[in-house]
Design a protein around this motif. Sequence first.
Motif, PDB file in Angstrom:
ATOM      1  N   MET A   1     -65.102  -0.057 -28.695  1.00 36.95           N
ATOM      2  CA  MET A   1     -64.707  -0.946 -27.623  1.00 36.95           C
ATOM      3  C   MET A   1     -63.196  -0.895 -27.464  1.00 36.95           C
ATOM      4  N   SER A   2     -62.758  -1.099 -26.257  1.00 38.86           N
ATOM      5  CA  SER A   2     -61.329  -1.239 -26.012  1.00 38.86           C
ATOM      6  C   SER A   2     -61.121  -2.330 -24.966  1.00 38.86           C
ATOM      7  N   ILE A   3     -59.935  -2.927 -25.024  1.00 39.11           N
ATOM      8  CA  ILE A   3     -59.595  -4.081 -24.183  1.00 39.11           C
ATOM      9  C   ILE A   3     -58.289  -3.822 -23.443  1.00 39.11           C
ATOM     10  N   SER A   4     -58.267  -4.164 -22.169  1.00 39.27           N
ATOM     11  CA  SER A   4     -57.039  -4.255 -21.378  1.00 39.27           C
ATOM     12  C   SER A   4     -57.032  -5.653 -20.770  1.00 39.27           C
ATOM     13  N   TYR A   5     -55.841  -6.242 -20.667  1.00 42.80           N
ATOM     14  CA  TYR A   5     -55.746  -7.611 -20.158  1.00 42.80           C
ATOM     15  C   TYR A   5     -54.403  -7.763 -19.469  1.00 42.80           C
ATOM     16  N   CYS A   6     -54.432  -8.104 -18.189  1.00 41.95           N
ATOM     17  CA  CYS A   6     -53.169  -8.268 -17.465  1.00 41.95           C
ATOM     18  C   CYS A   6     -53.250  -9.489 -16.559  1.00 41.95           C
ATOM     19  N   GLU A   7     -52.079  -9.926 -16.097  1.00 44.20           N
ATOM     20  CA  GLU A   7     -52.022 -11.015 -15.128  1.00 44.20           C
ATOM     21  C   GLU A   7     -51.190 -10.586 -13.941  1.00 44.20           C
ATOM     22  N   ILE A   8     -51.506 -11.196 -12.798  1.00 37.26           N
ATOM     23  CA  ILE A   8     -50.700 -11.025 -11.594  1.00 37.26           C
ATOM     24  C   ILE A   8     -50.041 -12.377 -11.346  1.00 37.26           C
ATOM     25  N   TYR A   9     -48.711 -12.384 -11.496  1.00 36.02           N
ATOM     26  CA  TYR A   9     -47.935 -13.616 -11.363  1.00 36.02           C
ATOM     27  C   TYR A   9     -46.801 -13.365 -10.383  1.00 36.02           C
ATOM     28  N   ASN A  10     -46.749 -14.132  -9.298  1.00 38.18           N
ATOM     29  CA  ASN A  10     -45.730 -13.947  -8.259  1.00 38.18           C
ATOM     30  C   ASN A  10     -45.648 -12.495  -7.802  1.00 38.18           C
ATOM     31  N   GLU A  11     -46.827 -11.879  -7.615  1.00 36.32           N
ATOM     32  CA  GLU A  11     -46.965 -10.514  -7.128  1.00 36.32           C
ATOM     33  C   GLU A  11     -46.438  -9.462  -8.105  1.00 36.32           C
ATOM     34  N   LEU A  12     -46.251  -9.835  -9.369  1.00 35.93           N
ATOM     35  CA  LEU A  12     -45.867  -8.884 -10.414  1.00 35.93           C
ATOM     36  C   LEU A  12     -47.010  -8.768 -11.409  1.00 35.93           C
ATOM     37  N   ILE A  13     -47.241  -7.556 -11.919  1.00 32.40           N
ATOM     38  CA  ILE A  13     -48.303  -7.311 -12.887  1.00 32.40           C
ATOM     39  C   ILE A  13     -47.684  -7.257 -14.275  1.00 32.40           C
ATOM     40  N   ARG A  14     -48.286  -8.005 -15.212  1.00 26.72           N
ATOM     41  CA  ARG A  14     -47.765  -8.080 -16.577  1.00 26.72           C
ATOM     42  C   ARG A  14     -48.903  -7.845 -17.567  1.00 26.72           C
ATOM     43  N   SER A  75     -51.256 -17.809 -12.515  1.00 27.08           N
ATOM     44  CA  SER A  75     -51.487 -16.388 -12.284  1.00 27.08           C
ATOM     45  C   SER A  75     -52.984 -16.102 -12.191  1.00 27.08           C
ATOM     46  N   HIS A  76     -53.291 -14.898 -11.744  1.00 31.96           N
ATOM     47  CA  HIS A  76     -54.642 -14.366 -11.810  1.00 31.96           C
ATOM     48  C   HIS A  76     -54.680 -13.446 -13.031  1.00 31.96           C
ATOM     49  N   ALA A  77     -55.782 -13.446 -13.756  1.00 32.09           N
ATOM     50  CA  ALA A  77     -55.906 -12.599 -14.946  1.00 32.09           C
ATOM     51  C   ALA A  77     -57.091 -11.653 -14.786  1.00 32.09           C
ATOM     52  N   LEU A  78     -56.910 -10.416 -15.276  1.00 28.10           N
ATOM     53  CA  LEU A  78     -57.950  -9.391 -15.224  1.00 28.10           C
ATOM     54  C   LEU A  78     -58.164  -8.848 -16.625  1.00 28.10           C
ATOM     55  N   LEU A  79     -59.377  -9.008 -17.131  1.00 28.25           N
ATOM     56  CA  LEU A  79     -59.754  -8.526 -18.457  1.00 28.25           C
ATOM     57  C   LEU A  79     -60.740  -7.386 -18.284  1.00 28.25           C
ATOM     58  N   ASN A  80     -60.489  -6.277 -18.961  1.00 29.50           N
ATOM     59  CA  ASN A  80     -61.373  -5.118 -18.910  1.00 29.50           C
ATOM     60  C   ASN A  80     -61.846  -4.822 -20.324  1.00 29.50           C
ATOM     61  N   ILE A  81     -63.165  -4.822 -20.524  1.00 29.00           N
ATOM     62  CA  ILE A  81     -63.748  -4.439 -21.810  1.00 29.00           C
ATOM     63  C   ILE A  81     -64.515  -3.144 -21.572  1.00 29.00           C
ATOM     64  N   THR A  82     -64.145  -2.100 -22.291  1.00 26.56           N
ATOM     65  CA  THR A  82     -64.804  -0.804 -22.175  1.00 26.56           C
ATOM     66  C   THR A  82     -65.574  -0.528 -23.458  1.00 26.56           C
ATOM     67  N   VAL A  83     -66.842  -0.190 -23.319  1.00 30.28           N
ATOM     68  CA  VAL A  83     -67.676   0.157 -24.467  1.00 30.28           C
ATOM     69  C   VAL A  83     -68.058   1.620 -24.322  1.00 30.28           C
TER      70      VAL A  83
END
Length: 146
Positions: A1-14, A75-83
């Motif tokens: 498994m692998s994880i990516s997690y980011c947020e979009i805050y004030n139109e910037l991706i972190r 912010s908006h958050a995006l979590l990606n879990i890859t198996v």
Amino acid sequence: MSISYCEIYNELIRDLLRPSAGPLELREDNRGNQIVNGLSEINALSRFEVIALLLKGNKARTVEPTAANQTSSRSHALLNITVTRSTPLGTKQGRLYLTDLAGSERVSKTKNRGKRLQEGAHINKSLLALGNCINGKNLNILYLET
């Protein structure tokens, strides 16, 4: 498994798993997919490691108090879990995308001023863009890949 997690805050991706990395850029790959350039993807060997990474990312999220909510996500958050699984016939891969959207902002309810007011405007603008995508007006898909 692998994880990516980011947020979009004030139109910037972190990157929430590597918050000191600074803002990331959204790019298009050679297949026409939108990718977040430089987003970390961390391997996890167990569900406990997945939960630990999720909690780490949650702590890095942008949260501020408003009159409507003491711990308002900004912010908006995006979590990606890859198996990934190896089989005798090759490798199979599945992806689960989870999204936590910041709620729409009403100035009369939040009583936001200054920086909070600007954040609310960005939140509402991005929610409108998402609504347009859902309604079929703009069908771009965001893939979170490194």
